[in-house]
Design an enzyme around this catalytic site. Structure first.
Site, PDB file in Angstrom:
ATOM      1  N   GLU A 266       0.853  -1.192   0.000  1.00 42.79           N
ATOM      2  CA  GLU A 266       0.000   0.000   0.000  1.00 42.79           C
ATOM      3  C   GLU A 266       0.883   1.233   0.000  1.00 42.79           C
ATOM      4  O   GLU A 266       1.835   1.320   0.774  1.00 42.79           O
ATOM      5  CB  GLU A 266      -0.901   0.078   1.241  1.00 42.79           C
ATOM      6  CG  GLU A 266      -2.102  -0.824   1.269  1.00 42.79           C
ATOM      7  CD  GLU A 266      -2.974  -0.550   2.501  1.00 42.79           C
ATOM      8  OE1 GLU A 266      -2.884   0.577   3.054  1.00 42.79           O
ATOM      9  OE2 GLU A 266      -3.728  -1.445   2.895  1.00 42.79           O
ATOM     10  N   GLU A 321     -13.648   5.808  -1.168  1.00 38.91           N
ATOM     11  CA  GLU A 321     -14.579   4.925  -0.454  1.00 38.91           C
ATOM     12  C   GLU A 321     -15.301   5.730   0.618  1.00 38.91           C
ATOM     13  O   GLU A 321     -14.717   6.103   1.630  1.00 38.91           O
ATOM     14  CB  GLU A 321     -13.811   3.750   0.142  1.00 38.91           C
ATOM     15  CG  GLU A 321     -13.125   2.882  -0.914  1.00 38.91           C
ATOM     16  CD  GLU A 321     -12.213   1.833  -0.314  1.00 38.91           C
ATOM     17  OE1 GLU A 321     -12.712   0.936   0.393  1.00 38.91           O
ATOM     18  OE2 GLU A 321     -10.981   1.918  -0.548  1.00 38.91           O
ATOM     19  N   LYS A 324     -15.512   4.801   4.709  1.00 38.79           N
ATOM     20  CA  LYS A 324     -14.344   4.582   5.564  1.00 38.79           C
ATOM     21  C   LYS A 324     -14.369   5.576   6.711  1.00 38.79           C
ATOM     22  O   LYS A 324     -14.621   6.772   6.516  1.00 38.79           O
ATOM     23  CB  LYS A 324     -13.047   4.737   4.760  1.00 38.79           C
ATOM     24  CG  LYS A 324     -12.856   3.672   3.691  1.00 38.79           C
ATOM     25  CD  LYS A 324     -11.403   3.556   3.271  1.00 38.79           C
ATOM     26  CE  LYS A 324     -10.587   2.913   4.375  1.00 38.79           C
ATOM     27  NZ  LYS A 324      -9.200   2.633   3.949  1.00 38.79           N
ATOM     28  N   GLU A 330      -9.151   9.710   4.559  1.00 39.08           N
ATOM     29  CA  GLU A 330      -9.398   8.271   4.456  1.00 39.08           C
ATOM     30  C   GLU A 330     -10.414   7.944   3.363  1.00 39.08           C
ATOM     31  O   GLU A 330     -10.400   6.843   2.807  1.00 39.08           O
ATOM     32  CB  GLU A 330      -9.893   7.727   5.793  1.00 39.08           C
ATOM     33  CG  GLU A 330      -8.823   7.630   6.865  1.00 39.08           C
ATOM     34  CD  GLU A 330      -7.737   6.626   6.501  1.00 39.08           C
ATOM     35  OE1 GLU A 330      -8.074   5.536   6.009  1.00 39.08           O
ATOM     36  OE2 GLU A 330      -6.541   6.932   6.707  1.00 39.08           O
TER      37      GLU A 330
END
Length: 480
Positions: A266, A321, A324, A330
């Protein structure tokens, strides 16, 4: 610096050979903590459209794995932290899990690795002791099913596993992890021919130390570099420093595990963040991811400690997203919006044409206090494209051999005017490969009308949108 005619072909061939040297690969993390994402079949088409050939998942969702079948996209699946203890205690559980979630889809779905847990030390410390036993049992199941050569087992670790990371030569694992967990993990990875997965985010280090860490250093832009007084190595990127801190820590657990590769499982940069999240912004995200992709695919993925390493990278993340938890950042790491439009332009194929808008994510420049959240109407980011706003400069991280081959090409068959960097000429000083290459690359780039792909040189050059530092008495021109 121009070459005699008899050597022009050799210079061009040398550049091509360097460009074709061992290079890493770039994939993307496909998270699904959202309620507005496209269906898996549409996502697979999006991956193929943009040349994304590898994805990493956080589970083994059947609809996703079926959609990936016969797509040519390589896949990393995950055993969630919640199932780790059962896989460690019961080999029968591990075997059943592999049969149901891996063997049932393989080889139509090209599963190439299993991530056992994710950042276990940081997010599920209560099962830390079960991590390596779970990895061993999952591998034993693969062996029993005769797919262990094709499917590897690893576990992503966060940089918080380190007790120290600065300078890189001081990197060391936390005392409670070094011998109890990391050494047996590294031994397992070496024995099974697997690799160490590391989640590394220069964004966090920059955001917490913006007054000390240079933004250019964090974004792979040209910078003065940072010297590690412990090793004598000089660093031009924060990600390199983070990875070498891990390599240093690996070297201190005892034994010889230098043969274990590292995969960056990541890494990424948020396109939006809260006011306190310094550096979060679409321009910086485009610069970080675009420059990283170009660097890895052009064979420049090595670090000062391991210069010849070919590092594979998975960007975080495929989509924004919306469910999250945590700060705004985030929910804004995605390269794509849920409507499948790009948040900013980044190419996943070296030298490829952009499918969306923009020019490859390498020339973005933030404006404003928080990373320039200047979204364009198309869903991308406005690039500074006014006349005279772009320069092409050498990438010091490319190394002398790659820079020289590119320099010789630019001054030879490339047609750049390199008279200004000949001995005694006005721009000869400073007489360094980086300075001379910047002069030649920029002249070539300007003569080609600053078109996409003309500031590349197999990863030896970058586009910048702020005037570079003067070369002695010379300034790089923005036109020719």
């Amino acid at each position: 610096m121009a070459l005699p005619r008899g050597l022009l072909l050799a210079a061009a061939l040398s550049l091509l050979l360097l460009a074709g040297a061992d290079a890493g690969t770039v994939g993307v993390n496909w998270g699904r903590v959202a309620n507005d994402l496209p269906n898996p079949a549409a996502v697979v088409q999006l991956l193929k459209q943009h040349g994304i050939a590898q994805v990493k998942l956080y589970d083994t969702e059947p609809t996703v794995l079926r959609a990936l079948a016969n797509s040519g996209v390589k896949v990393v699946v995950a055993l969630p932290n919640e199932q780790l203890a059962a896989a460690a205690k019961r080999p029968s559980y591990a075997l059943a899990w592999v049969r149901r979630n891996v063997a049932a889809y393989y080889p139509a779905t090209q599963i190439q690795a299993i991530a056992v847990g994710n950042e276990v030390f940081a997010t599920a410390p209560n099962v830390t002791a079960q991590l390596v036993p779970a990895m061993r049992n999952i591998h034993a199941a693969l062996v029993r099913l005769n797919i262990d050569k094709a499917v590897k087992v690893s576990s992503p670790i966060a940089l918080t596993a380190l007790a120290a990371s600065y300078p890189p030569s001081a990197g060391v694992f936390k005392e409670e992890l070094a011998q109890a967990v990391m050494k047996p993990m590294l031994e397992f990875l070496e024995q099974s021919g697997s690799y160490l997965m590391v989640n590394a985010y220069p964004f966090f280090a920059y955001a917490d130390n913006a007054g000390v860490v240079s933004l250019d250093y964090a974004l792979f832009r040209p910078n003065a570099g940072v010297l590690d007084s412990g090793s004598g190595l000089k660093y031009y990127s924060l990600l390199d420093a983070q990875l070498d801190a891990v390599f240093s820590a690996v070297g201190k657990v005892g034994g010889n595990y230098n043969g274990v590769r590292v995969v960056v499982s990541e890494t990424g940069w948020p396109s939006k963040g809260d006011q306190k999240e310094v550096g979060a912004g679409a321009g910086n995200a485009a610069a970080y991811n675009g420059n990283l992709v170009r660097r890895v695919l052009s064979g420049n993925g090595g670090t000062p400690r391991r210069p010849d390493a070919d590092v594979d990278v998975y960007l975080f993340a495929l989509f924004n997203e919306n469910q999250k938890p945590g700060p705004s950042s985030e929910r804004n790491y995605g390269v794509f919006y849920p409507n499948q439009k790009q948040v900013y332009d980044v190419q996943f194929v070296l030298g490829g044409k952009s499918v969306g808008n923009g020019g490859g994510g390498l020339g973005w420049q933030d404006n404003g206090p928080n990373g320039g959240n200047n979204a364009a109407p198309s869903g991308g980011v406005k690039a500074m494209t006014s006349p005279g706003s772009a320069w092409c400069v050498a990438n010091a991280m490319a190394g002398e051999a790659r820079l020289k081959a590119a320099l010789d090409y630019a001054c030879g068959p490339g047609g750049a005017d390199c008279r200004g960097i000949q001995p005694g000429a006005a721009c000869f000083e400073p007489n360094t490969m980086v300075d001379h290459a910047s002069y030649a690359f920029n002249d070539y780039y300007q003569r080609k009308g600053r078109s996409i792909g003309t500031c590349d040189f197999a990863g030896a050059a970058y586009v910048v949108n702020q005037a570079p530092t003067k070369m002695g008495k010379c300034e790089l021109p923005s036109t020719v």
